[in-house]
Design a protein around this motif. Structure first.
Motif, PDB file in Angstrom:
ATOM      1  N   GLU A   6      98.942  50.463 -13.339  1.00 31.17           N
ATOM      2  CA  GLU A   6      99.075  50.197 -14.926  1.00 31.17           C
ATOM      3  C   GLU A   6      98.027  50.456 -15.650  1.00 31.17           C
ATOM      4  OE1 GLU A   6     100.792  46.837 -18.209  1.00 31.17           O
ATOM      5  OE2 GLU A   6     101.233  46.638 -15.851  1.00 31.17           O
ATOM      6  N   SER A   7      96.673  49.990 -15.187  1.00 32.09           N
ATOM      7  CA  SER A   7      95.571  49.628 -16.043  1.00 32.09           C
ATOM      8  C   SER A   7      95.092  51.331 -15.829  1.00 32.09           C
ATOM      9  CB  SER A   7      94.531  48.988 -15.455  1.00 32.09           C
ATOM     10  OG  SER A   7      94.193  49.366 -13.931  1.00 32.09           O
ATOM     11  N   LEU A   8      95.119  52.159 -14.699  1.00 31.56           N
ATOM     12  CA  LEU A   8      94.588  53.227 -14.329  1.00 31.56           C
ATOM     13  C   LEU A   8      95.479  54.212 -15.485  1.00 31.56           C
ATOM     14  CD1 LEU A   8      94.358  53.535 -10.568  1.00 31.56           C
ATOM     15  CD2 LEU A   8      92.421  53.482 -12.161  1.00 31.56           C
ATOM     16  N   LEU A   9      96.798  54.104 -15.409  1.00 31.08           N
ATOM     17  CA  LEU A   9      97.639  54.754 -16.443  1.00 31.08           C
ATOM     18  C   LEU A   9      97.222  54.837 -18.122  1.00 31.08           C
ATOM     19  CD1 LEU A   9      99.975  56.825 -16.850  1.00 31.08           C
ATOM     20  CD2 LEU A   9     101.502  54.743 -16.868  1.00 31.08           C
ATOM     21  N   ASP A  10      96.879  53.529 -18.487  1.00 31.88           N
ATOM     22  CA  ASP A  10      96.442  53.255 -19.530  1.00 31.88           C
ATOM     23  C   ASP A  10      95.118  54.026 -19.974  1.00 31.88           C
ATOM     24  OD1 ASP A  10      98.770  51.501 -20.147  1.00 31.88           O
ATOM     25  OD2 ASP A  10      97.359  49.718 -19.947  1.00 31.88           O
ATOM     26  N   ASN A  11      94.201  54.003 -18.983  1.00 30.66           N
ATOM     27  CA  ASN A  11      92.765  54.710 -19.155  1.00 30.66           C
ATOM     28  C   ASN A  11      93.140  56.230 -19.247  1.00 30.66           C
ATOM     29  OD1 ASN A  11      90.136  55.111 -19.029  1.00 30.66           O
ATOM     30  ND2 ASN A  11      90.353  55.784 -17.045  1.00 30.66           N
ATOM     31  N   LEU A  12      94.089  56.782 -18.328  1.00 27.85           N
ATOM     32  CA  LEU A  12      94.272  58.175 -18.403  1.00 27.85           C
ATOM     33  C   LEU A  12      94.830  58.592 -19.601  1.00 27.85           C
ATOM     34  CD1 LEU A  12      95.596  60.465 -15.716  1.00 27.85           C
ATOM     35  CD2 LEU A  12      96.874  60.219 -17.720  1.00 27.85           C
ATOM     36  N   GLN A  13      95.947  57.984 -20.297  1.00 24.58           N
ATOM     37  CA  GLN A  13      96.737  58.354 -21.207  1.00 24.58           C
ATOM     38  C   GLN A  13      95.591  58.160 -22.702  1.00 24.58           C
ATOM     39  OE1 GLN A  13      99.888  55.480 -21.308  1.00 24.58           O
ATOM     40  NE2 GLN A  13     101.247  56.971 -20.914  1.00 24.58           N
ATOM     41  N   ARG A  14      94.734  57.142 -22.560  1.00 20.99           N
ATOM     42  CA  ARG A  14      93.620  57.030 -23.648  1.00 20.99           C
ATOM     43  C   ARG A  14      92.861  58.321 -23.615  1.00 20.99           C
ATOM     44  NH1 ARG A  14      92.711  52.069 -22.348  1.00 20.99           N
ATOM     45  NH2 ARG A  14      91.081  52.647 -21.167  1.00 20.99           N
ATOM     46  N   GLN A  15      92.429  58.590 -22.484  1.00 18.12           N
ATOM     47  CA  GLN A  15      91.384  59.822 -22.194  1.00 18.12           C
ATOM     48  C   GLN A  15      92.026  61.143 -22.827  1.00 18.12           C
ATOM     49  OE1 GLN A  15      88.317  59.507 -21.701  1.00 18.12           O
ATOM     50  NE2 GLN A  15      88.233  57.437 -21.164  1.00 18.12           N
ATOM     51  N   TYR A  16      93.029  61.265 -22.574  1.00 14.09           N
ATOM     52  CA  TYR A  16      93.854  62.630 -22.618  1.00 14.09           C
ATOM     53  C   TYR A  16      94.285  62.950 -23.847  1.00 14.09           C
ATOM     54  CZ  TYR A  16      93.538  64.589 -17.871  1.00 14.09           C
ATOM     55  OH  TYR A  16      93.202  65.082 -16.857  1.00 14.09           O
ATOM     56  N   GLN A  17      94.819  61.771 -24.699  1.00 13.80           N
ATOM     57  CA  GLN A  17      95.028  61.684 -26.015  1.00 13.80           C
ATOM     58  C   GLN A  17      94.237  61.964 -27.133  1.00 13.80           C
ATOM     59  OE1 GLN A  17      97.832  58.045 -25.935  1.00 13.80           O
ATOM     60  NE2 GLN A  17      99.443  59.132 -25.318  1.00 13.80           N
ATOM     61  N   LYS A  18      93.058  61.643 -26.684  1.00  9.07           N
ATOM     62  CA  LYS A  18      91.744  61.964 -27.685  1.00  9.07           C
ATOM     63  C   LYS A  18      91.027  62.953 -27.559  1.00  9.07           C
ATOM     64  CE  LYS A  18      88.270  59.680 -25.172  1.00  9.07           C
ATOM     65  NZ  LYS A  18      87.165  58.755 -25.001  1.00  9.07           N
ATOM     66  N   LEU A  19      91.832  63.935 -26.499  1.00 10.79           N
ATOM     67  CA  LEU A  19      91.146  65.283 -26.331  1.00 10.79           C
ATOM     68  C   LEU A  19      91.257  66.009 -27.760  1.00 10.79           C
ATOM     69  CD1 LEU A  19      92.268  66.222 -22.766  1.00 10.79           C
ATOM     70  CD2 LEU A  19      89.945  65.336 -23.455  1.00 10.79           C
ATOM     71  N   PRO A  20      90.071  66.582 -28.247  1.00  5.58           N
ATOM     72  CA  PRO A  20      90.014  67.659 -29.404  1.00  5.58           C
ATOM     73  C   PRO A  20      90.514  68.908 -29.130  1.00  5.58           C
ATOM     74  CG  PRO A  20      88.024  67.395 -28.407  1.00  5.58           C
ATOM     75  CD  PRO A  20      88.644  66.651 -27.703  1.00  5.58           C
ATOM     76  N   LEU A  21      91.708  69.157 -29.716  1.00  6.42           N
ATOM     77  CA  LEU A  21      92.251  70.195 -29.360  1.00  6.42           C
ATOM     78  C   LEU A  21      92.469  71.440 -30.541  1.00  6.42           C
ATOM     79  CD1 LEU A  21      95.442  68.969 -27.524  1.00  6.42           C
ATOM     80  CD2 LEU A  21      93.681  70.056 -26.473  1.00  6.42           C
ATOM     81  N   LYS A  22      92.158  71.068 -31.428  1.00  2.00           N
ATOM     82  CA  LYS A  22      91.783  71.968 -32.727  1.00  2.00           C
ATOM     83  C   LYS A  22      91.521  73.385 -32.286  1.00  2.00           C
ATOM     84  CE  LYS A  22      92.110  68.439 -36.350  1.00  2.00           C
ATOM     85  NZ  LYS A  22      91.664  67.869 -37.655  1.00  2.00           N
ATOM     86  N   ARG A  23      90.130  73.474 -31.632  1.00  9.10           N
ATOM     87  CA  ARG A  23      89.604  74.625 -31.359  1.00  9.10           C
ATOM     88  C   ARG A  23      90.233  75.283 -30.220  1.00  9.10           C
ATOM     89  NH1 ARG A  23      84.450  72.408 -29.570  1.00  9.10           N
ATOM     90  NH2 ARG A  23      83.654  74.551 -29.361  1.00  9.10           N
ATOM     91  N   PHE A  24      91.223  74.965 -29.721  1.00  9.88           N
ATOM     92  CA  PHE A  24      91.826  75.564 -28.528  1.00  9.88           C
ATOM     93  C   PHE A  24      92.652  76.749 -29.031  1.00  9.88           C
ATOM     94  CE2 PHE A  24      95.111  76.064 -24.946  1.00  9.88           C
ATOM     95  CZ  PHE A  24      94.124  75.720 -24.025  1.00  9.88           C
ATOM     96  N   ASP A  25      92.310  77.972 -28.450  1.00 14.74           N
ATOM     97  CA  ASP A  25      92.992  78.954 -29.072  1.00 14.74           C
ATOM     98  C   ASP A  25      93.291  80.043 -27.739  1.00 14.74           C
ATOM     99  OD1 ASP A  25      90.469  80.048 -28.394  1.00 14.74           O
ATOM    100  OD2 ASP A  25      89.925  80.279 -30.523  1.00 14.74           O
ATOM    101  N   ALA A  26      93.812  81.102 -28.202  1.00 17.32           N
ATOM    102  CA  ALA A  26      94.123  82.121 -27.174  1.00 17.32           C
ATOM    103  C   ALA A  26      92.765  82.905 -26.390  1.00 17.32           C
ATOM    104  CB  ALA A  26      94.844  83.351 -27.631  1.00 17.32           C
ATOM    105  N   GLU A  27      91.654  82.839 -27.056  1.00 17.82           N
ATOM    106  CA  GLU A  27      90.511  83.276 -26.517  1.00 17.82           C
ATOM    107  C   GLU A  27      90.148  82.354 -25.575  1.00 17.82           C
ATOM    108  OE1 GLU A  27      86.006  84.606 -27.788  1.00 17.82           O
ATOM    109  OE2 GLU A  27      87.585  84.159 -29.265  1.00 17.82           O
ATOM    110  N   THR A  28      90.375  80.965 -25.808  1.00 14.62           N
ATOM    111  CA  THR A  28      89.649  79.702 -24.786  1.00 14.62           C
ATOM    112  C   THR A  28      90.778  80.138 -23.609  1.00 14.62           C
ATOM    113  OG1 THR A  28      89.486  78.550 -26.742  1.00 14.62           O
ATOM    114  CG2 THR A  28      89.700  77.366 -24.655  1.00 14.62           C
ATOM    115  N   VAL A  29      92.098  80.122 -23.772  1.00 16.14           N
ATOM    116  CA  VAL A  29      93.206  80.375 -22.778  1.00 16.14           C
ATOM    117  C   VAL A  29      92.725  81.531 -21.774  1.00 16.14           C
ATOM    118  CG1 VAL A  29      95.498  80.876 -22.085  1.00 16.14           C
ATOM    119  CG2 VAL A  29      94.879  79.402 -23.799  1.00 16.14           C
ATOM    120  N   GLN A  30      92.334  82.698 -22.328  1.00 21.21           N
ATOM    121  CA  GLN A  30      92.061  83.872 -21.550  1.00 21.21           C
ATOM    122  C   GLN A  30      90.753  83.536 -20.903  1.00 21.21           C
ATOM    123  OE1 GLN A  30      92.145  87.522 -23.828  1.00 21.21           O
ATOM    124  NE2 GLN A  30      91.416  88.882 -21.941  1.00 21.21           N
TER     125      GLN A  30
END
Length: 273
Positions: free
Chosen positions: A118-142
């Motif tokens: 439970e605590s490990l899942l809470d920590n994981l969700q916290r870490q992933y939901q705060k990831l900054p994705l605005k700069r994520f684009d097609a060039e990054t994927v490539q």
């Protein structure tokens, strides 16, 4: 692209939460959760070019901790399944029964251990939901696809020069990571490529399981008849050769393209899809 990845990230986290509800007593659920962790880490690798090192490390470590908390019972079940496959191919019924006894004991021990997620899942969700994705684009994927494909291609070429358990294990992880990234980004257009990657990943996974079985029997040799070890090791080598014979042609097909040609093709498929 950022919105698409954010939706898929949320979908992975939702699936994970649902699977963990059943993970304590179900081998299949534990396996699914561990696969989900690998998918999340593969997605994190895609995002790495736009993440700070601390964000990447925190997300990767959170997923690794949750996967590791389930590793004992899963690995024990894998050992029993691997033994069954090995002797299903080559017989030796009495030998199989003797080897199964300590493995069943080890499996039951692992199953009795409490799984605190439970605590490990809470920590994981916290870490992933705060990831900054605005700069994520097609060039990054490539760029990320080039890194994943290029790493696997280099590892495969090195294995042609020298076969090594550690190199095989690292190559297996690279194959799986690329497969999960393509599943997340390109669910339909790359069906054939994903099918080949999946088959290669399964072969390398069975190879890794064989090595885990061999190492576990060596570590637990006090519980195993010493006259049995040469026989089972010979069977493992025989099975290993068969798996590699199937893996090499698939690898040649998958890694035939230069890195840039591969990434351009994937992005063209993504845009058409």
């Amino acid at each position: 692209m950022a919105k698409q990845v954010k939706r898929r990230l949320q979908r992975q986290l939702t699936k994970l939460e649902q699977q963990l509800r059943d993970s304590a007593h179900r081998d299949r659920a534990v396996h699914k959760v561990r696969v989900q962790m690998k998918k999340l880490r593969a997605l994190l690798q895609l995002m790495r070019p736009v993440l700070t090192e601390s964000d990447y490390e925190a997300g990767n470590e959170a997923a690794k901790q949750l996967a590791d908390s389930l590793a004992g019972s899963r690995d024990a079940k894998v050992m029993l399944d691997t033994l069954a496959r090995l002797f299903g191919d080559y017989g030796h019924r009495e030998l199989r029964q003797r080897l199964e006894t300590p493995l069943v004991h080890y499996y039951r021990q692992q199953r009795r251990k409490p799984i605190a997620t439970e605590s490990l899942l809470d920590n994981l969700q916290r870490q992933y939901q705060k990831l900054p994705l605005k700069r994520f684009d097609a060039e990054t994927v490539q760029l990320a696809l080039e890194r994943s494909y290029g790493r696997g291609r280099r590892q495969w070429k090195l294995l042609q020069l020298e076969l090594d358990d550690t190199r095989l294990h690292n190559w297996r992880k690279s194959v799986k990571r690329l497969l999960y990234q393509m599943e997340l980004l390109l669910p339909e257009p790359c069906r054939r490529d994903r099918g080949d990657l999946k088959r290669l990943g399964l072969l390398l996974g069975q190879l890794h399981d064989l090595h885990m079985l061999r190492d576990l029997l060596q570590q637990q040799r006090i519980l195993v008849w010493q006259d049995d070890l040469p026989t089972v090791n010979a069977l493992i080598r025989q099975r290993e050769a068969a798996l590699l014979a199937d893996a090499w042609p698939l690898a040649r097909k998958l890694y035939r393209r230069p890195v840039k040609a591969f990434s351009r093709r994937m992005m063209a498929l993504w845009r058409r899809g």
